[in-house]
Design an enzyme around this catalytic site. Structure first.
Site, PDB file in Angstrom:
ATOM      1  N   LYS A  25       0.250   3.880   2.724  1.00  0.00           N
ATOM      2  CA  LYS A  25       0.840   3.552   4.031  1.00  0.00           C
ATOM      3  C   LYS A  25       2.342   3.842   4.015  1.00  0.00           C
ATOM      4  CE  LYS A  25      -2.105  -0.258   5.616  1.00  0.00           C
ATOM      5  NZ  LYS A  25      -2.066  -1.669   6.018  1.00  0.00           N
ATOM      6  N   HIS A  37      -4.121   5.838  14.682  1.00  0.00           N
ATOM      7  CA  HIS A  37      -3.820   4.463  15.045  1.00  0.00           C
ATOM      8  C   HIS A  37      -2.409   4.057  14.582  1.00  0.00           C
ATOM      9  CE1 HIS A  37      -5.787   5.155  11.274  1.00  0.00           C
ATOM     10  NE2 HIS A  37      -5.371   4.011  10.783  1.00  0.00           N
ATOM     11  N   ASP A  74      -1.222  -4.207  10.148  1.00  0.00           N
ATOM     12  CA  ASP A  74      -2.563  -4.549   9.706  1.00  0.00           C
ATOM     13  C   ASP A  74      -3.523  -3.659  10.488  1.00  0.00           C
ATOM     14  OD1 ASP A  74      -3.915  -6.181   7.781  1.00  0.00           O
ATOM     15  OD2 ASP A  74      -4.981  -7.080   9.452  1.00  0.00           O
ATOM     16  N   THR A  75      -4.506  -3.145   9.783  1.00  0.00           N
ATOM     17  CA  THR A  75      -5.405  -2.155  10.371  1.00  0.00           C
ATOM     18  C   THR A  75      -6.852  -2.577  10.183  1.00  0.00           C
ATOM     19  OG1 THR A  75      -3.843  -0.353  10.013  1.00  0.00           O
ATOM     20  CG2 THR A  75      -6.157   0.262  10.132  1.00  0.00           C
ATOM     21  N   ASN A 131       0.840  -1.195   0.000  1.00  0.00           N
ATOM     22  CA  ASN A 131       0.000   0.000   0.000  1.00  0.00           C
ATOM     23  C   ASN A 131       0.884   1.258   0.000  1.00  0.00           C
ATOM     24  OD1 ASN A 131      -1.518   2.223   0.887  1.00  0.00           O
ATOM     25  ND2 ASN A 131      -2.998   0.902   1.945  1.00  0.00           N
TER      26      ASN A 131
HETATM   27  P1  IMP Z   1      -4.888  -3.307   5.682  1.00  0.00           P
HETATM   28  O1  IMP Z   1      -4.239  -2.984   6.969  1.00  0.00           O
HETATM   29  O2  IMP Z   1      -4.017  -2.853   4.536  1.00  0.00           O
HETATM   30  O3  IMP Z   1      -5.344  -4.731   5.569  1.00  0.00           O
HETATM   31  O4  IMP Z   1      -6.145  -2.366   5.573  1.00  0.00           O
HETATM   32  C1  IMP Z   1      -7.448  -2.773   5.901  1.00  0.00           C
HETATM   33  C2  IMP Z   1      -8.439  -1.772   5.355  1.00  0.00           C
HETATM   34  O5  IMP Z   1      -8.450  -0.615   6.166  1.00  0.00           O
HETATM   35  C3  IMP Z   1      -8.202  -1.303   3.930  1.00  0.00           C
HETATM   36  O6  IMP Z   1      -9.449  -1.152   3.312  1.00  0.00           O
HETATM   37  C4  IMP Z   1      -7.525   0.023   4.095  1.00  0.00           C
HETATM   38  O7  IMP Z   1      -7.804   0.897   3.017  1.00  0.00           O
HETATM   39  C5  IMP Z   1      -8.151   0.513   5.385  1.00  0.00           C
HETATM   40  N1  IMP Z   1      -7.203   1.343   6.115  1.00  0.00           N
HETATM   41  C6  IMP Z   1      -5.995   0.965   6.611  1.00  0.00           C
HETATM   42  N2  IMP Z   1      -5.396   2.009   7.210  1.00  0.00           N
HETATM   43  C7  IMP Z   1      -6.258   3.054   7.088  1.00  0.00           C
HETATM   44  C8  IMP Z   1      -6.179   4.412   7.495  1.00  0.00           C
HETATM   45  O8  IMP Z   1      -5.211   4.902   8.080  1.00  0.00           O
HETATM   46  N3  IMP Z   1      -7.254   5.172   7.200  1.00  0.00           N
HETATM   47  C9  IMP Z   1      -8.355   4.700   6.552  1.00  0.00           C
HETATM   48  N4  IMP Z   1      -8.465   3.447   6.125  1.00  0.00           N
HETATM   49  C10 IMP Z   1      -7.409   2.634   6.392  1.00  0.00           C
END
Ligand code: IMP
Length: 197
Positions: free
Chosen positions: A15, A178, A70-71, A12
């Site tokens: 990120k 976060h 991971d978020t 990403n």
């Molecule tokens: P992952 O951590 O890349 O798996 O993200 C999980 C989901 O949360 C994805 O749809 C990301 O676009 C969203 N996401 C992750 N970090 C953020 C953030 O800081 N702001 C808004 N959406 C986020």
């Protein structure tokens, strides 16, 4: 022991941009710099499992110290959904627009719009695993506001602020978000390691 370079295991680019702007004492190496273009595996059922899975994949492939995050977005009225499934929330056609549309539609009849973003960072350093977490409370607006950021940023307003993450500078988002909070813990830890404390 000197830790000058560290790999951020993410595909990403948003990120990567955020993390590069938050960490300036270590050189952050992206996957593209290493020629890794495939999607990283992310099949766990918790943020911690997914973060570790992505970091391990890159560590095993490159042998380089690395971290991954991971978020998830947890919405109180939706029993903490989408949570660990935030990325794929709208199914086969998932993307940020469709994910936000689904959340807004599911929340239509709810007064309680409380939500939180959670990040778990997994670090693999010289074969050892470490974890750092960050959470920010806020609420989901009725409609999107702002053009910056990514993912669910346009519909998330952090507590104590008038603007959404998508209306903030990257510096302010990093200070309160976060991921920013988890990164702060990661950097404090790396600094201690660097100093041999
Ligand atoms: P992952 O951590 O890349 O798996 O993200 C999980 C989901 O949360 C994805 O749809 C990301 O676009 C969203 N996401 C992750 N970090 C953020 C953030 O800081 N702001 C808004 N959406 C986020």
């Amino acid at each position: 022991m000197k830790i000058k370079k560290i790999v951020f295991a993410t595909g990403n680019l948003n990120k990567l941009k955020e993390i590069k702007s938050a960490i300036n004492i270590f050189e952050i190496v992206g996957l593209k710099d290493l020629g890794i273009t495939e999607e990283l595996p992310e099949t766990g059922t918790t943020l911690k499992e997914n973060a570790l899975q992505k970091a391990k994949y890159v560590y095993n492939k490159t042998g380089l110290n690395c971290f991954s995050d991971d978020t998830g977005l947890e919405i109180e009225s939706l029993n903490n959904r989408p949570g660990v499934y935030s990325a794929m929330y709208s199914g086969a056609d998932c993307n940020a627009e469709n994910n936000m549309r689904k959340v807004l539609s599911e929340l239509k009849t709810f007064q309680n719009r409380k939500a939180k973003f959670k990040t778990v960072i997994a670090l693999i350093l010289n074969d050892k695993e470490y974890f750092f977490e960050g959470t920010v409370n806020g609420k989901i607006l009725q409609k999107k506001k702002g053009n910056d950021g990514f993912g669910y940023d346009p519909i998330f307003k952090p507590e104590g602020y008038k603007e959404t993450f998508a209306q903030m500078s990257i510096e302010l988002k990093n200070k309160i978000s976060h991921r920013g909070l988890a990164v702060y813990k990661l950097v404090s830890f790396l600094n201690q390691e660097e100093l041999g404390l």
